[in-house]
Design a protein around this motif. Sequence first.
Motif, PDB file in Angstrom:
ATOM      1  N   THR A 133       0.835  -1.199   0.000  1.00  0.00           N
ATOM      2  CA  THR A 133       0.000   0.000   0.000  1.00  0.00           C
ATOM      3  C   THR A 133       0.871   1.252   0.000  1.00  0.00           C
ATOM      4  O   THR A 133       1.989   1.259   0.524  1.00  0.00           O
ATOM      5  CB  THR A 133      -0.907   0.017   1.236  1.00  0.00           C
ATOM      6  N   LYS A 134       0.334   2.321  -0.602  1.00  0.00           N
ATOM      7  CA  LYS A 134       1.035   3.607  -0.641  1.00  0.00           C
ATOM      8  C   LYS A 134       0.061   4.707  -0.244  1.00  0.00           C
ATOM      9  O   LYS A 134      -0.856   5.036  -1.008  1.00  0.00           O
ATOM     10  CB  LYS A 134       1.588   3.878  -2.046  1.00  0.00           C
ATOM     11  N   PRO A 135       0.212   5.299   0.941  1.00  0.00           N
ATOM     12  CA  PRO A 135      -0.635   6.442   1.318  1.00  0.00           C
ATOM     13  C   PRO A 135      -0.332   7.646   0.417  1.00  0.00           C
ATOM     14  O   PRO A 135       0.773   7.785  -0.117  1.00  0.00           O
ATOM     15  CB  PRO A 135      -0.238   6.728   2.772  1.00  0.00           C
ATOM     16  N   GLN A 136      -1.319   8.521   0.244  1.00  0.00           N
ATOM     17  CA  GLN A 136      -1.164   9.675  -0.633  1.00  0.00           C
ATOM     18  C   GLN A 136      -0.079  10.613  -0.102  1.00  0.00           C
ATOM     19  O   GLN A 136      -0.073  10.992   1.070  1.00  0.00           O
ATOM     20  CB  GLN A 136      -2.490  10.437  -0.743  1.00  0.00           C
ATOM     21  N   GLY A 137       0.877  10.938  -0.970  1.00  0.00           N
ATOM     22  CA  GLY A 137       1.935  11.861  -0.606  1.00  0.00           C
ATOM     23  C   GLY A 137       3.021  11.266   0.269  1.00  0.00           C
ATOM     24  O   GLY A 137       3.867  11.997   0.783  1.00  0.00           O
ATOM     25  N   GLN A 138       3.033   9.934   0.437  1.00  0.00           N
ATOM     26  CA  GLN A 138       4.036   9.279   1.272  1.00  0.00           C
ATOM     27  C   GLN A 138       4.707   8.146   0.503  1.00  0.00           C
ATOM     28  O   GLN A 138       4.279   7.780  -0.601  1.00  0.00           O
ATOM     29  CB  GLN A 138       3.397   8.727   2.552  1.00  0.00           C
ATOM     30  N   GLN A 139       5.770   7.578   1.097  1.00  0.00           N
ATOM     31  CA  GLN A 139       6.468   6.455   0.493  1.00  0.00           C
ATOM     32  C   GLN A 139       5.666   5.160   0.707  1.00  0.00           C
ATOM     33  O   GLN A 139       4.915   5.040   1.679  1.00  0.00           O
ATOM     34  CB  GLN A 139       7.857   6.298   1.130  1.00  0.00           C
ATOM     35  N   PRO A 140       5.798   4.166  -0.186  1.00  0.00           N
ATOM     36  CA  PRO A 140       5.088   2.892   0.001  1.00  0.00           C
ATOM     37  C   PRO A 140       5.530   2.181   1.277  1.00  0.00           C
ATOM     38  O   PRO A 140       6.669   2.310   1.722  1.00  0.00           O
ATOM     39  CB  PRO A 140       5.472   2.079  -1.244  1.00  0.00           C
ATOM     40  N   ASP A 141       4.609   1.422   1.853  1.00  0.00           N
ATOM     41  CA  ASP A 141       4.889   0.646   3.060  1.00  0.00           C
ATOM     42  C   ASP A 141       5.241  -0.781   2.637  1.00  0.00           C
ATOM     43  O   ASP A 141       4.370  -1.573   2.285  1.00  0.00           O
ATOM     44  CB  ASP A 141       3.658   0.646   3.971  1.00  0.00           C
ATOM     45  N   PHE A 142       6.545  -1.121   2.657  1.00  0.00           N
ATOM     46  CA  PHE A 142       7.000  -2.445   2.227  1.00  0.00           C
ATOM     47  C   PHE A 142       7.146  -3.420   3.392  1.00  0.00           C
ATOM     48  O   PHE A 142       7.685  -4.514   3.211  1.00  0.00           O
ATOM     49  CB  PHE A 142       8.350  -2.335   1.503  1.00  0.00           C
ATOM     50  N   SER A 143       6.673  -3.039   4.570  1.00  0.00           N
ATOM     51  CA  SER A 143       6.872  -3.909   5.735  1.00  0.00           C
ATOM     52  C   SER A 143       5.767  -4.953   5.877  1.00  0.00           C
ATOM     53  O   SER A 143       6.039  -6.093   6.245  1.00  0.00           O
ATOM     54  CB  SER A 143       6.941  -3.058   7.011  1.00  0.00           C
ATOM     55  N   ASP A 144       4.527  -4.591   5.562  1.00  0.00           N
ATOM     56  CA  ASP A 144       3.400  -5.499   5.799  1.00  0.00           C
ATOM     57  C   ASP A 144       2.503  -5.521   4.559  1.00  0.00           C
ATOM     58  O   ASP A 144       1.621  -4.676   4.406  1.00  0.00           O
ATOM     59  CB  ASP A 144       2.613  -5.041   7.031  1.00  0.00           C
ATOM     60  N   PRO A 145       2.681  -6.485   3.645  1.00  0.00           N
ATOM     61  CA  PRO A 145       1.869  -6.501   2.427  1.00  0.00           C
ATOM     62  C   PRO A 145       0.480  -7.090   2.667  1.00  0.00           C
ATOM     63  O   PRO A 145       0.245  -7.814   3.635  1.00  0.00           O
ATOM     64  CB  PRO A 145       2.680  -7.408   1.492  1.00  0.00           C
ATOM     65  N   VAL A 146      -0.432  -6.762   1.751  1.00  0.00           N
ATOM     66  CA  VAL A 146      -1.736  -7.420   1.693  1.00  0.00           C
ATOM     67  C   VAL A 146      -1.570  -8.621   0.763  1.00  0.00           C
ATOM     68  O   VAL A 146      -1.196  -8.461  -0.397  1.00  0.00           O
ATOM     69  CB  VAL A 146      -2.821  -6.465   1.159  1.00  0.00           C
ATOM     70  N   VAL A 147      -1.825  -9.838   1.259  1.00  0.00           N
ATOM     71  CA  VAL A 147      -1.587 -11.064   0.500  1.00  0.00           C
ATOM     72  C   VAL A 147      -2.915 -11.556  -0.073  1.00  0.00           C
ATOM     73  O   VAL A 147      -3.864 -11.828   0.674  1.00  0.00           O
ATOM     74  CB  VAL A 147      -0.927 -12.145   1.371  1.00  0.00           C
ATOM     75  N   LEU A 148      -2.965 -11.661  -1.406  1.00  0.00           N
ATOM     76  CA  LEU A 148      -4.152 -12.145  -2.107  1.00  0.00           C
ATOM     77  C   LEU A 148      -3.846 -13.488  -2.759  1.00  0.00           C
ATOM     78  O   LEU A 148      -2.689 -13.852  -2.954  1.00  0.00           O
ATOM     79  CB  LEU A 148      -4.589 -11.137  -3.176  1.00  0.00           C
ATOM     80  N   SER A 149      -4.891 -14.212  -3.124  1.00  0.00           N
ATOM     81  CA  SER A 149      -4.718 -15.499  -3.790  1.00  0.00           C
ATOM     82  C   SER A 149      -5.929 -15.767  -4.665  1.00  0.00           C
ATOM     83  O   SER A 149      -7.052 -15.404  -4.303  1.00  0.00           O
ATOM     84  CB  SER A 149      -4.551 -16.617  -2.760  1.00  0.00           C
TER      85      SER A 149
END
Length: 399
Positions: A294-310
Amino acid sequence: MGIIERIKEIEAEMARTQKNKATEYHLGQLKAKIAKLRTQLLEPPKGSSGGGEGFEVTKYGHGRVALIGFPSVGKSTLLTMLTGTQSEAASYEFTTLTCIPGIIHYNDTKIQLLDLPGIIEGASEGKGRGRQVIAVSKSSDLVLMVLDASKSEGHRQILTRELEAVGLRLNQRPPQIYFKKKKTGGISFNSTLPLTHVDEKLCYQILHEYKIHNAEVLFREDATVDDLIDVIEGNRKYMKCVYVYNKIDVVGIDDVDKLARQPNSVVISCNLKLNLDRLLSRMWEEMGLVRVYTKPQGQQPDFSDPVVLSADRGGCTVEDFCNHIHRSLVKDVKYVLVWGTSARHYPQHCGLGHVLHDEDVVQIVKKKEKEEGGRGRFKSHTTGPARISDREKKAPLKT
């Protein structure tokens, strides 16, 4: 006569019957009878509140993998090496008597690995608590069939046969057959291509065996009698399976090369810790997990906790991603910005139907709240009172 005796009697009759054009209708009816009896065998006995003591454990993590195999092939050792969970391992058979779960931390995801008791020939009929073991494997996303590389290839065929007897189809896709029951109108039989295994008469006989006299059947591929029975039963589970050959340190290099070149196969050695990385990567490929950051508006992406889909658990579209965060988020989405291999350019404006790939970055842009009544001097609403009688009266002029 019990259900198991009736199944064996029908199987003996099928073995005696010659396979030719004249007997294909009779064999088709016998196959339908066996499928019905095996379905009855899996149902809990009447008058009981449940199926008895089982092995089921709570689902945890982003995926579930079940270890299936004969006793003493190294399932418990493999669980200990991959997850760190201590599962008792010894030199005698049936060391594991219940389901032992462990968690694999791999590629920022958590995969639940289940060590199940060894199953034997006849497990589909209930021998060695085989039904409970197979029931747990039905709830998993991937089956790891652990085999002994030094034993004969017959073990793999026995296990596959036992799993197919209870409705598990390994590394197969559902047959392209449309089937729908109706209340009236008889049986409608159609096909979009020439059929070589099934004709209209055989289809009618199988449906009558199930006491179905009004239905619509459409073949979209050249399917077999077994495929038609699977569609009518409707309780088959199509699963991916990886064949894991353990103990390769006790066989020759030519045998290892032959086993490694078989489809859907991985060779390992728990004793010498050989090729375990390849096993983990193969599990990751087969499960098809998709990490979305996820990437909040105007901020850097959060690479620590992804949303996992399947694809097996909901889907991999932008709509599934929004539902994973919160159910009410989909109504507020205007569009999303996507960076990654699924985007044609960076960033790409996408809608809810866009399919996301592994390691994509997504920024959600919400709809703005509409201002009521226009803007500026065209505003239709006012802060004054609605009725004339409610207006504040001015004080009279002093004279």
